[in-house]
Structure formats: structure tokens, C-alpha cells
Design a protein around this motif. Structure first.
Motif, PDB file in Angstrom:
ATOM      1  N   PRO A 159     -70.203  44.194  22.393  1.00  0.00           N
ATOM      2  CA  PRO A 159     -71.605  44.620  22.510  1.00  0.00           C
ATOM      3  C   PRO A 159     -71.719  46.060  22.993  1.00  0.00           C
ATOM      4  CG  PRO A 159     -71.228  42.513  23.632  1.00  0.00           C
ATOM      5  CD  PRO A 159     -69.888  43.075  23.299  1.00  0.00           C
ATOM      6  N   LYS A 160     -72.759  46.731  22.528  1.00  0.00           N
ATOM      7  CA  LYS A 160     -72.985  48.116  22.940  1.00  0.00           C
ATOM      8  C   LYS A 160     -73.147  48.236  24.449  1.00  0.00           C
ATOM      9  CE  LYS A 160     -75.546  49.526  18.755  1.00  0.00           C
ATOM     10  NZ  LYS A 160     -75.980  48.206  18.265  1.00  0.00           N
ATOM     11  N   PHE A 161     -73.853  47.268  25.070  1.00  0.00           N
ATOM     12  CA  PHE A 161     -74.193  47.437  26.483  1.00  0.00           C
ATOM     13  C   PHE A 161     -72.980  47.448  27.409  1.00  0.00           C
ATOM     14  CE2 PHE A 161     -75.847  42.742  26.364  1.00  0.00           C
ATOM     15  CZ  PHE A 161     -74.570  42.209  26.516  1.00  0.00           C
ATOM     16  N   ARG A 193     -72.707  37.297  30.142  1.00  0.00           N
ATOM     17  CA  ARG A 193     -71.928  37.076  31.364  1.00  0.00           C
ATOM     18  C   ARG A 193     -70.976  38.254  31.610  1.00  0.00           C
ATOM     19  NH1 ARG A 193     -70.986  32.103  30.654  1.00  0.00           N
ATOM     20  NH2 ARG A 193     -68.966  32.162  29.632  1.00  0.00           N
ATOM     21  N   ARG A 194     -70.363  38.734  30.553  1.00  0.00           N
ATOM     22  CA  ARG A 194     -69.475  39.890  30.690  1.00  0.00           C
ATOM     23  C   ARG A 194     -70.248  41.135  31.102  1.00  0.00           C
ATOM     24  NH1 ARG A 194     -65.900  38.473  25.244  1.00  0.00           N
ATOM     25  NH2 ARG A 194     -64.347  37.167  26.317  1.00  0.00           N
ATOM     26  N   ILE A 198     -70.034  43.605  35.012  1.00  0.00           N
ATOM     27  CA  ILE A 198     -69.668  45.006  35.214  1.00  0.00           C
ATOM     28  C   ILE A 198     -70.684  45.745  36.098  1.00  0.00           C
ATOM     29  CG2 ILE A 198     -68.370  45.142  33.047  1.00  0.00           C
ATOM     30  CD1 ILE A 198     -70.725  46.738  31.855  1.00  0.00           C
ATOM     31  N   VAL A 199     -71.672  45.015  36.618  1.00  0.00           N
ATOM     32  CA  VAL A 199     -72.604  45.627  37.577  1.00  0.00           C
ATOM     33  C   VAL A 199     -71.870  45.770  38.907  1.00  0.00           C
ATOM     34  CG1 VAL A 199     -74.835  45.454  38.725  1.00  0.00           C
ATOM     35  CG2 VAL A 199     -74.545  44.535  36.406  1.00  0.00           C
ATOM     36  N   PRO A 200     -71.833  46.963  39.508  1.00  0.00           N
ATOM     37  CA  PRO A 200     -71.053  47.162  40.732  1.00  0.00           C
ATOM     38  C   PRO A 200     -71.643  46.443  41.939  1.00  0.00           C
ATOM     39  CG  PRO A 200     -72.342  49.126  40.233  1.00  0.00           C
ATOM     40  CD  PRO A 200     -72.488  48.200  39.053  1.00  0.00           C
ATOM     41  N   GLY A 201     -70.842  46.323  42.976  1.00  0.00           N
ATOM     42  CA  GLY A 201     -71.266  45.607  44.168  1.00  0.00           C
ATOM     43  C   GLY A 201     -72.463  46.227  44.856  1.00  0.00           C
ATOM     44  N   ASP A 202     -72.625  47.551  44.734  1.00  0.00           N
ATOM     45  CA  ASP A 202     -73.773  48.205  45.351  1.00  0.00           C
ATOM     46  C   ASP A 202     -74.940  48.370  44.379  1.00  0.00           C
ATOM     47  OD1 ASP A 202     -72.672  50.109  43.721  1.00  0.00           O
ATOM     48  OD2 ASP A 202     -72.545  51.693  45.243  1.00  0.00           O
ATOM     49  N   GLY A 203     -74.862  47.692  43.250  1.00  0.00           N
ATOM     50  CA  GLY A 203     -75.934  47.742  42.266  1.00  0.00           C
ATOM     51  C   GLY A 203     -76.851  46.544  42.375  1.00  0.00           C
ATOM     52  N   ARG A 204     -77.667  46.337  41.349  1.00  0.00           N
ATOM     53  CA  ARG A 204     -78.584  45.192  41.322  1.00  0.00           C
ATOM     54  C   ARG A 204     -78.580  44.576  39.928  1.00  0.00           C
ATOM     55  NH1 ARG A 204     -82.880  46.277  45.133  1.00  0.00           N
ATOM     56  NH2 ARG A 204     -81.859  47.264  46.925  1.00  0.00           N
ATOM     57  N   LEU A 205     -78.556  43.253  39.887  1.00  0.00           N
ATOM     58  CA  LEU A 205     -78.806  42.507  38.660  1.00  0.00           C
ATOM     59  C   LEU A 205     -80.225  41.971  38.751  1.00  0.00           C
ATOM     60  CD1 LEU A 205     -78.146  41.085  36.003  1.00  0.00           C
ATOM     61  CD2 LEU A 205     -77.109  39.233  37.337  1.00  0.00           C
ATOM     62  N   ILE A 206     -81.105  42.410  37.850  1.00  0.00           N
ATOM     63  CA  ILE A 206     -82.511  42.023  37.854  1.00  0.00           C
ATOM     64  C   ILE A 206     -82.689  40.992  36.753  1.00  0.00           C
ATOM     65  CG2 ILE A 206     -84.862  42.891  37.606  1.00  0.00           C
ATOM     66  CD1 ILE A 206     -83.717  45.664  38.505  1.00  0.00           C
ATOM     67  N   VAL A 217     -76.435  31.436  32.904  1.00  0.00           N
ATOM     68  CA  VAL A 217     -75.365  32.434  32.939  1.00  0.00           C
ATOM     69  C   VAL A 217     -75.114  32.897  34.366  1.00  0.00           C
ATOM     70  CG1 VAL A 217     -74.684  34.741  32.186  1.00  0.00           C
ATOM     71  CG2 VAL A 217     -75.753  33.173  30.569  1.00  0.00           C
ATOM     72  N   VAL A 218     -76.166  33.155  35.132  1.00  0.00           N
ATOM     73  CA  VAL A 218     -75.984  33.562  36.525  1.00  0.00           C
ATOM     74  C   VAL A 218     -75.279  32.469  37.310  1.00  0.00           C
ATOM     75  CG1 VAL A 218     -77.195  34.120  38.675  1.00  0.00           C
ATOM     76  CG2 VAL A 218     -77.946  35.146  36.519  1.00  0.00           C
ATOM     77  N   ALA A 219     -75.713  31.208  37.111  1.00  0.00           N
ATOM     78  CA  ALA A 219     -75.087  30.090  37.829  1.00  0.00           C
ATOM     79  C   ALA A 219     -73.623  29.921  37.448  1.00  0.00           C
ATOM     80  CB  ALA A 219     -75.867  28.802  37.553  1.00  0.00           C
ATOM     81  N   SER A 220     -73.305  30.175  36.191  1.00  0.00           N
ATOM     82  CA  SER A 220     -71.923  29.986  35.729  1.00  0.00           C
ATOM     83  C   SER A 220     -70.952  30.976  36.366  1.00  0.00           C
ATOM     84  CB  SER A 220     -71.849  30.123  34.202  1.00  0.00           C
ATOM     85  OG  SER A 220     -72.017  31.477  33.796  1.00  0.00           O
ATOM     86  N   MET A 221     -71.467  32.100  36.850  1.00  0.00           N
ATOM     87  CA  MET A 221     -70.597  33.104  37.447  1.00  0.00           C
ATOM     88  C   MET A 221     -70.232  32.763  38.883  1.00  0.00           C
ATOM     89  SD  MET A 221     -72.175  36.586  35.844  1.00  0.00           S
ATOM     90  CE  MET A 221     -70.745  37.552  36.319  1.00  0.00           C
TER      91      MET A 221
END
Length: 460
Positions: A159-161, A193-194, A198-206, A217-221
């Protein structure tokens, strides 16, 4: 690709390009920038040795310019590779991903961050009306980009992202799509999920919490998710929750709560509950980057949307013609629902072209039958480029689809040719009607043809 061409030119590079079917708004944007577009593909287009050949993801082996590039051992890169190394690395990146709403959310994010004083560079898959452009290059440390889950290039099927180095990552929603490259929904969930990984520890997943698959997907991680997760939606257990959504005076209004406490009140000219979710994601990102609440609210109210997203192309003799990019059945349903609310009491005519890979195939046959529930009158065109689509699987059965829609006790027609669709519409439309034309391509210039025909013939 057109936006990248504009960005590279802004950096001082000389840019040319080749394509077969360039249509507005990108064709007019490139022409306005003076970027040369060569029609078709030919080895001769590479006569002057370029420093780099950027290969779009729609270009396969066998393309004359790809073969010439390989034979001459020219430097070549994919679009995401060039973006990562030329524009993103070393900057703070917001990547907007999800099956639906990416372009609108990215555009809104660019506008809000701009009005908040961050002066971001950005790249969007559409023309942002507040800027009159799909991209911008600045000297700031902030970069905002639409993150597509489609594959990168013929030589990079990921994927591009995955190339965009997110500090903040928005995942609005996840559904099955792109049936030409993803085997099933599990493959789609794996890709997201991949991306989350790759979002860093000091970042945010929104994360869009109204989407069951985002939750999955969030739960599976589990404990492998090392970043802070901010959830949003209209559901009760989202950390950021929109309440009291209503429309008045041409604006959508909502109250925003965080952890159960009212945080602010917002209004936006965007229509539909799905756009409220898009707004929530941007609000969270803007807050994470330090923009004050009043500045966010002012920018939200002044956002002018994106070309081809519920865009009114014209009104002739009381008939409103709207252009929208919707092609996935969920997007079709939500778009029509929002338009039915916005134009309450008016007849809503839906015209749909099955043009994206997934819409051309039978994978969403049943879902499309339910997608037009909010329309009062439906026309479905012929499947685009059936020869290529047949190579990918069974085609969407438009005759069956029309039969299923007609069973909902509404007029429904399968009409292949654009000119025939226009003639049918002109004979049927009346003052007060709203025509929503949905396609992820040019649709044979149907918008201009319909507006011109309505102007010539008049409306009964």
C-alpha cells in the motif's frame, strides 16, 4: 500524480508527463501550471534523459515508457517513494487513511492546520476549494497527506500509505474494497494493521470507533500497539463523541464531548453524519498539534469542501446537478442519505457509473441494491471497460441491479451510453429535482452535457 507534478515544479524541477485519459479538474490544473502533458505513451517521450522517471501505479510492464526506462537503466521511482524522500522525511506527517472520506478529511486537515498557523505542505487526491489546488509546498515542518491503501507500483505491490512516515495517523473506517488487488476483507485488515504498526510511540493513532473493522484491527494488535490511540465517533464508548447533530441555515451543527465532558461546539457546511466523523478526526489531530479550539472552530465553519464531493456543478431551470466521487456502495448510500437530508422534500435522482474496479465486479452486487434506498429515481450506466474488468472476475449485473432497485417501488433504468442517459434525464426532470451524478472518473463529460441540454430544452 498530477499533484506530485505540481509539487516537484514548485521545488524548481522541470516536469513533464504522459497519460491517455486526463480529465478535469486535474487536466485544467496542469495546464494552468504550464506542465506539458504528452498524449499516450511512447519511448520518444524520454528522448531528453530525465533525472528520474516517476511510475504511476496504473502503469504496467509492457508500457512503452516503462520498457524504455528499464532498457536504458534510467533512475525510476514510485510516487510514494518520491514523496517520502523529497517532501516528508524530517517533517511532522499527518497521514489520513481509511476506506471512505480520505480526500475530504485530508483537505479539511490542511485548511484547519493552515488557519491554525502551521502553514503545512499538503497533498490531496482532489482540488481543495479553499486553496484552489490539490497540493502545496511550504518551508514549514508539517506535511499532510492522503494515505491510500491501493498498491504503490507494478514493482511495489504494498500500500502507498506504508511510505508516508506518520506521526499522526487517522483511520476513519475500514471496509472491503479494491477487489482487484485484495483477496478478501482479511487482506484489507492486514494492510491497515501494518499501517497502524508504523506509527511511532510518541505519535497518535486517531481511530474511527463507529467502524467495527477499525475496532477489530486495533484489538488484534493488543500490546503490540505502542502508540496512543484516540477514538472518535457517535458511539457511546468513543473518547471523542459528537452529539446533538442537526442541520440548520445550510450548516451542520454538533457538540463535541471528550471523556464525557463537553469540549466545544462546531458547525460545518459539510453535510451528512459521515462528514461529522471526518471533522472529529481533524479536530483531534489539530488539538494534538497545539491549535486552539476557537481557531479550529472558525476553520471548520469556513471550509469550502473539495471538488467532486457533493459539488454543485450548476442549476438550470430549477434542476440542481451535483457531482460526487462516490463509488463504493457505502459511499453511495451515505452520500444519497446526506443529499436527501440537505434537499428535503425534493426529488433525488441518482445516476451511477460502475467505474472503479470493485464497482465493476459482482463483489458488491447485493450491497449496491441497498445503496440507492434514499434515491427516488435511479439510472445505472454500463460497466466501464468491460473487457479489462472481465479479466478480474465476474462483472456487476446491471440488469439485475436495476431489477432489485425497481422492486423498491421506484423508477430505475440501466442505460449504457452517456448521451442516452442525458436524453432520458432531460425528458424526465422537472423544477426542484436534484441530480446526483456519481463516478470516480470523467463519466464521458455527463455533467456538462446535462447542464447544456437542460439549458437548451428547458424543463417542463
Amino acid at each position: 500524480m498530477a499533484s506530485l507534478a505540481a509539487m516537484l515544479q514548485a521545488r524548481g524541477h522541470r516536469v513533464t508527463g504522459s497519460d491517455e485519459h486526463v480529465y478535469p479538474p486535474m487536466s485544467t490544473m496542469l495546464a494552468g501550471l504550464g506542465i506539458e502533458i504528452m498524449s499516450g505513451y511512447a519511448a520518444e517521450h524520454l528522448g531528453t534523459v530525465p533525472d528520474c522517471v516517476v511510475v504511476g501505479n496504473a502503469i504496467p510492464r509492457g508500457n512503452p515508457e516503462v520498457e524504455e526506462t528499464l532498457n536504458r537503466k534510467l533512475l525510476y521511482r514510485s510516487l510514494p517513494e518520491v514523496l517520502k524522500e523529497e517532501f516528508i522525511r524530517g517533517r511532522r506527517s499527518l497521514v489520513v487513511a481509511g476506506t471512505h472520506g480520505k480526500t475530504t478529511t485530508t483537505s479539511l486537515a490542511a485548511w484547519v492546520m493552515d488557519q491554525g498557523g502551521l502553514d503545512p505542505s499538503f497533498l490531496v487526491g482532489g482540488v481543495v476549494q479553499n486553496f484552489g489546488a490539490s497540493s502545496r509546498v511550504t518551508d514549514s515542518d508539517y506535511f499532510i497527506i492522503e494515505g491510500d491503501e491501493y498498491d504503490t507500483a507494478y514493482f511495489d505491490k504494498g500500500p502507498k500509505f506504508m511510505h508516508y512516515l506518520p506521526e499522526l495517523a487517522i483511520v476513519n473506517n475500514i471496509e472491503f474494497d479494491h477487489a482487484d488487488i485484495y483477496k478478501d476483507v482479511d487482506a484489507v485488515k492486514l494492510a491497515f494493521r501494518r499501517f497502524m504498526n508504523i506509527v511511532p510511540g510518541d505519535g497518535r493513532l486517531i481511530a474511527g470507533w463507529d467502524s467495527p473493522m477499525v475496532r477489530e484491527v486495533v484489538a488484534s494488535m493488543g500490546q503490540r500497539l505502542f502508540t496512543q490511540v484516540e477514538t472518535f465517533g457517535t458511539c457511546e464508548d468513543a473518547r471523542w463523541q459528537a452529539r446533538d447533530i442537526h442541520c440548520s441555515a445550510g450548516m451542520t451543527h454538533f457538540r463535541l464531548f471528550r471523556d464525557g465532558t463537553e469540549w466545544a461546539v462546531f458547525e460545518t457546511p459539510l453535510i451528512g453524519e459521515f462528514n461529522v466523523r471526518n471533522c472529529l478526526a481533524v479536530i483531534i489531530a489539530a488539538d494534538a498539534w497545539g491549535i486552539a479550539r476557537p481557531a479550529i472552530a472558525d476553520a471548520m465553519a469556513g471550509f469550502k469542501s473539495v471538488r467532486r464531493r457533493c459539488e454543485v456543478r450548476g442549476e438550470v431551470n430549477g434542476v440542481i446537478v451535483i457531482d460526487d466521487f462516490a463509488h463504493h456502495p457505502t459511499a453511495v448510500r451515505e452520500t444519497l442519505s446526506a443529499l436527501k437530508t440537505r434537499y428535503s422534500g425534493q426529488r433525488l435522482v441518482a445516476v451511477f457509473e460502475p467505474r472503479s474496479w470493485s464497482s465493476r465486479l459482482a463483489v458488491f452486487q447485493q450491497e449496491y441494491a441497498a445503496a440507492f434506498i434514499h434515491a427516488d429515481y435511479v439510472i445505472v450506466s454500463g460497466v466501464f471497460d468491460t473487457q479489462k474488468a472481465t479479466e478480474k472476475g465476474n462483472l456487476l449485473d446491471t440488469a439485475k441491479l436495476i431489477g432489485d432497485i425497481a422492486a423498491q417501488e421506484k423508477p430505475a433504468f440501466a442505460i449504457s451510453a452517456v448521451d442516452e442517459i442525458v436524453r432520458k434525464l432531460v425528458s424526465e426532470l422537472r423544477p426542484g429535482d436534484v441530480v446526483a451524478i456519481m463516478s470516480n472518473g470523467g463519466f464521458g463529460g455527463i455533467h456538462e452535457k446535462l447542464l447544456a441540454a437542460l439549458g437548451v430544452s428547458g424543463v417542463p
